[in-house]
Write a protein that holds these residues in place. Structure first.
Motif, PDB file in Angstrom:
ATOM      1  N   UNK A 102      22.866  71.896  33.472  1.00 28.95           N
ATOM      2  CA  UNK A 102      23.483  73.146  32.774  1.00 28.95           C
ATOM      3  C   UNK A 102      23.595  74.372  33.931  1.00 28.95           C
ATOM      4  N   UNK A 103      22.545  74.451  34.614  1.00 26.93           N
ATOM      5  CA  UNK A 103      22.531  75.445  35.743  1.00 26.93           C
ATOM      6  C   UNK A 103      23.570  75.155  36.819  1.00 26.93           C
ATOM      7  N   UNK A 104      23.958  73.939  36.940  1.00 26.47           N
ATOM      8  CA  UNK A 104      24.876  73.419  38.047  1.00 26.47           C
ATOM      9  C   UNK A 104      26.500  73.707  37.404  1.00 26.47           C
ATOM     10  N   UNK A 105      26.472  73.551  35.811  1.00 28.46           N
ATOM     11  CA  UNK A 105      27.625  73.636  35.281  1.00 28.46           C
ATOM     12  C   UNK A 105      28.099  75.210  35.449  1.00 28.46           C
ATOM     13  N   UNK A 106      27.117  76.025  35.033  1.00 26.20           N
ATOM     14  CA  UNK A 106      27.096  77.490  35.191  1.00 26.20           C
ATOM     15  C   UNK A 106      27.453  77.915  36.471  1.00 26.20           C
ATOM     16  N   UNK A 107      27.099  77.448  37.723  1.00 22.65           N
ATOM     17  CA  UNK A 107      27.328  77.693  38.891  1.00 22.65           C
ATOM     18  C   UNK A 107      28.802  77.400  39.314  1.00 22.65           C
ATOM     19  N   UNK A 119      39.965  78.320  32.725  1.00 19.07           N
ATOM     20  CA  UNK A 119      38.953  78.025  31.596  1.00 19.07           C
ATOM     21  C   UNK A 119      39.743  76.645  31.093  1.00 19.07           C
ATOM     22  N   UNK A 120      40.683  76.638  30.720  1.00 22.17           N
ATOM     23  CA  UNK A 120      41.535  75.670  29.864  1.00 22.17           C
ATOM     24  C   UNK A 120      41.413  74.465  30.772  1.00 22.17           C
ATOM     25  N   UNK A 121      41.815  74.664  32.132  1.00 18.05           N
ATOM     26  CA  UNK A 121      42.061  73.731  33.091  1.00 18.05           C
ATOM     27  C   UNK A 121      40.969  73.117  33.668  1.00 18.05           C
ATOM     28  N   UNK A 122      39.492  73.764  33.705  1.00 16.32           N
ATOM     29  CA  UNK A 122      38.411  73.174  34.377  1.00 16.32           C
ATOM     30  C   UNK A 122      37.256  72.850  33.520  1.00 16.32           C
ATOM     31  N   UNK A 123      37.268  73.307  32.139  1.00 14.37           N
ATOM     32  CA  UNK A 123      36.277  73.193  31.434  1.00 14.37           C
ATOM     33  C   UNK A 123      35.750  71.790  31.317  1.00 14.37           C
ATOM     34  N   UNK A 124      36.633  70.943  30.819  1.00 17.78           N
ATOM     35  CA  UNK A 124      36.463  69.476  30.299  1.00 17.78           C
ATOM     36  C   UNK A 124      35.678  68.713  31.485  1.00 17.78           C
ATOM     37  N   UNK A 125      36.365  69.013  32.753  1.00 17.09           N
ATOM     38  CA  UNK A 125      35.859  68.177  33.968  1.00 17.09           C
ATOM     39  C   UNK A 125      34.377  68.572  34.181  1.00 17.09           C
ATOM     40  N   UNK A 126      33.939  69.934  34.194  1.00 15.33           N
ATOM     41  CA  UNK A 126      32.802  70.333  34.306  1.00 15.33           C
ATOM     42  C   UNK A 126      31.712  69.994  33.437  1.00 15.33           C
ATOM     43  N   UNK A 127      32.415  70.051  32.277  1.00 17.12           N
ATOM     44  CA  UNK A 127      31.246  69.793  30.995  1.00 17.12           C
ATOM     45  C   UNK A 127      30.999  68.193  31.054  1.00 17.12           C
ATOM     46  N   UNK A 164      28.076  68.520  20.179  1.00 25.04           N
ATOM     47  CA  UNK A 164      29.104  69.032  20.770  1.00 25.04           C
ATOM     48  C   UNK A 164      29.476  70.838  20.719  1.00 25.04           C
ATOM     49  N   UNK A 165      28.495  71.217  20.809  1.00 26.87           N
ATOM     50  CA  UNK A 165      28.452  72.659  20.587  1.00 26.87           C
ATOM     51  C   UNK A 165      29.492  73.349  21.635  1.00 26.87           C
ATOM     52  N   UNK A 166      29.133  73.142  22.764  1.00 26.04           N
ATOM     53  CA  UNK A 166      30.142  73.721  23.795  1.00 26.04           C
ATOM     54  C   UNK A 166      31.625  73.315  23.648  1.00 26.04           C
ATOM     55  N   UNK A 167      31.734  72.120  23.375  1.00 24.11           N
ATOM     56  CA  UNK A 167      33.198  71.527  23.207  1.00 24.11           C
ATOM     57  C   UNK A 167      33.767  72.113  22.054  1.00 24.11           C
ATOM     58  N   UNK A 246      35.429  86.176  24.960  1.00 21.26           N
ATOM     59  CA  UNK A 246      34.669  85.016  24.814  1.00 21.26           C
ATOM     60  C   UNK A 246      33.209  85.360  25.566  1.00 21.26           C
ATOM     61  N   UNK A 247      32.347  84.891  24.924  1.00 24.74           N
ATOM     62  CA  UNK A 247      30.996  85.191  25.123  1.00 24.74           C
ATOM     63  C   UNK A 247      30.510  83.881  26.176  1.00 24.74           C
ATOM     64  N   UNK A 248      30.588  84.068  27.429  1.00 27.50           N
ATOM     65  CA  UNK A 248      30.334  83.081  28.342  1.00 27.50           C
ATOM     66  C   UNK A 248      28.848  82.730  28.171  1.00 27.50           C
ATOM     67  N   UNK A 249      27.715  83.699  28.019  1.00 27.73           N
ATOM     68  CA  UNK A 249      26.541  83.267  28.167  1.00 27.73           C
ATOM     69  C   UNK A 249      26.265  82.473  26.953  1.00 27.73           C
ATOM     70  N   UNK A 250      26.630  82.557  25.723  1.00 28.40           N
ATOM     71  CA  UNK A 250      26.648  81.748  24.524  1.00 28.40           C
ATOM     72  C   UNK A 250      27.160  80.424  24.980  1.00 28.40           C
ATOM     73  N   UNK A 251      28.223  80.166  25.757  1.00 27.83           N
ATOM     74  CA  UNK A 251      28.797  79.031  26.042  1.00 27.83           C
ATOM     75  C   UNK A 251      27.816  78.190  27.037  1.00 27.83           C
ATOM     76  N   UNK A 252      27.049  78.798  27.973  1.00 31.00           N
ATOM     77  CA  UNK A 252      26.145  78.320  28.625  1.00 31.00           C
ATOM     78  C   UNK A 252      24.821  77.526  27.893  1.00 31.00           C
ATOM     79  N   UNK A 253      24.391  78.369  26.954  1.00 27.91           N
ATOM     80  CA  UNK A 253      23.311  77.899  26.127  1.00 27.91           C
ATOM     81  C   UNK A 253      23.806  76.705  25.388  1.00 27.91           C
ATOM     82  N   UNK A 254      25.060  76.603  25.067  1.00 25.02           N
ATOM     83  CA  UNK A 254      25.666  75.587  24.258  1.00 25.02           C
ATOM     84  C   UNK A 254      25.691  74.480  25.274  1.00 25.02           C
ATOM     85  N   UNK A 255      26.152  74.485  26.228  1.00 22.78           N
ATOM     86  CA  UNK A 255      25.915  73.318  27.583  1.00 22.78           C
ATOM     87  C   UNK A 255      24.735  72.837  27.588  1.00 22.78           C
ATOM     88  N   UNK A 256      23.708  73.593  27.751  1.00 24.15           N
ATOM     89  CA  UNK A 256      22.516  73.165  27.898  1.00 24.15           C
ATOM     90  C   UNK A 256      21.833  72.557  26.784  1.00 24.15           C
TER      91      UNK A 256
END
Length: 345
Positions: A102-107, A119-127, A164-167, A246-256
């Motif tokens: 999750x920290x690597x995703x955030x970085x 965001x639309x282009x990179x999210x799926x690959x990162x996730x 799949x919260x982040x997705x 868009x709340x990016x901090x919430x997204x990071x929590x959802x990824x974790x």
């Protein structure tokens, strides 16, 4: 020579904007909007072009054989099988791995995502990069339990189906653009197809003669539809406004969260295959109703211990039930032992 729609349209837009500007000056206010030109499609660098995450990955954890555990609650008890105990013992290891990815995703996200389009282009690959890494670490836990017939792809599908919260957040944000563009596309198609003619014009014999054949006129209307579609598509300004909220901090929590629930996917598959029985890994209406009733002051106290024990037995990974347990039995050493087992493993 083939007609270049983009160049032709942009020349029309340039000319039209001059006319609109002149008309607005004459009127004294902005009545006619600017016609948007068609831009070249955006290109995005590969993820390899961005700074590398240099913190090394955690070491692969090993399977831990569990043992049967029994915890008393007043005159009732909670019994965890050796298989379930193994899963409890692996919680910290899996959580540490989920935190790393999750920290690597955030970085990586903070380095390459700068606006709506990136965001639309990179999210799926990162996730998926982190999700697949978590799969590699947890999939093998099925093997010591004797489950050999589930593929890695099936394992990942089973996980994504539940967690799949982040997705969902990604789909919701990008869905704003998709919905507006789909509306624009439908409007453009409707306009382009509303006046499709046959030779002879609008029922007026020869009225269009010498002006255009039906096919040429229909082509013009098709281009008019494309024009309408383009003008109604989501603008960069609209994208910027949506992205700013868009709340990016919430997204990071959802990824974790999504990464960390990989253990529960293992438990669910063990349950599906009869290795662990009577265990649920997600809250449902029955759980929420029972919690609500247990908090009701009219709940018969002589049946509370049995009810909370049964709830923990069925939903062993839900913290709410352990918190409720301690609110009633904080002075009992056996109840505290069960609580510490859940919290500290």
């Amino acid at each position: 020579m083939a007609f270049n729609f983009k160049d032709g349209f942009n020349k029309f837009a340039e000319y039209g904007n001059k006319l609109n500007k002149s008309a607005n000056n004459i009127i004294g206010k902005d009545v006619f909007n600017e016609i948007k030109t068609i831009e070249e499609p955006k290109t995005f660098p590969s993820l390899d072009a961005f700074p590398e995450y240099t913190i090394p990955e955690p070491e692969q954890f090993e399977f831990i054989k569990g043992e049967k555990r029994t915890f008393s609650i007043s005159d009732s008890s909670v019994v965890f099988s050796g298989e379930l105990d193994s899963c409890f013992k692996l919680r910290k290891e899996i959580s540490n791995c989920a935190e790393y990815y999750a920290q690597r995703f955030k970085f990586k996200y903070c380095n390459c995502v700068k606006d709506f389009d990136t965001f639309a282009y990179y999210f799926e690959d990162l996730y998926l990069e982190g999700l697949k890494a978590m799969r590699e670490r947890t999939y093998g836990l099925l093997l010591p339990f004797g489950i050999f017939n589930i593929t890695k792809d099936n394992f990942l599908s089973a996980h994504i189906e539940r967690y799949h919260k982040a997705y969902e957040s990604y789909a919701m944000l990008t869905g704003v653009e998709k919905a507006k563009n789909e509306q624009a596309r439908n409007s453009g198609n409707a306009l382009g197809g509303a006046i499709q003619m046959q030779g002879g014009g609008f029922g007026m014999k020869g009225a269009m003669k010498g002006m255009a054949q039906a096919e040429a006129f229909n082509l013009g209307l098709g281009l008019l539809g494309k024009l309408a579609e383009h003008q109604m598509r989501m603008t960069q300004e609209e994208k910027a406004e949506v992205f700013s909220k868009f709340k990016h901090d919430v997204l990071f929590d959802e990824v974790f969260y999504d990464y960390n629930q990989m253990l529960l996917t293992v438990v669910a598959l063990l349950s599906d295959n009869g290795i662990i029985s009577g265990v649920k890994v997600t809250k449902d209406e029955a759980f929420e109703t029972t919690i609500t009733n247990l908090n009701n002051p009219m709940f018969p106290q002589d049946r509370f211990a049995q009810a909370i024990a049964s709830l923990i037995q069925s939903y062993p990974f839900e913290k709410d039930s352990y918190d409720l347990l301690m609110s009633k039995f904080s002075d009992e050493s056996d109840a505290k032992q069960l609580y510490d087992y859940y919290m500290n493993l």
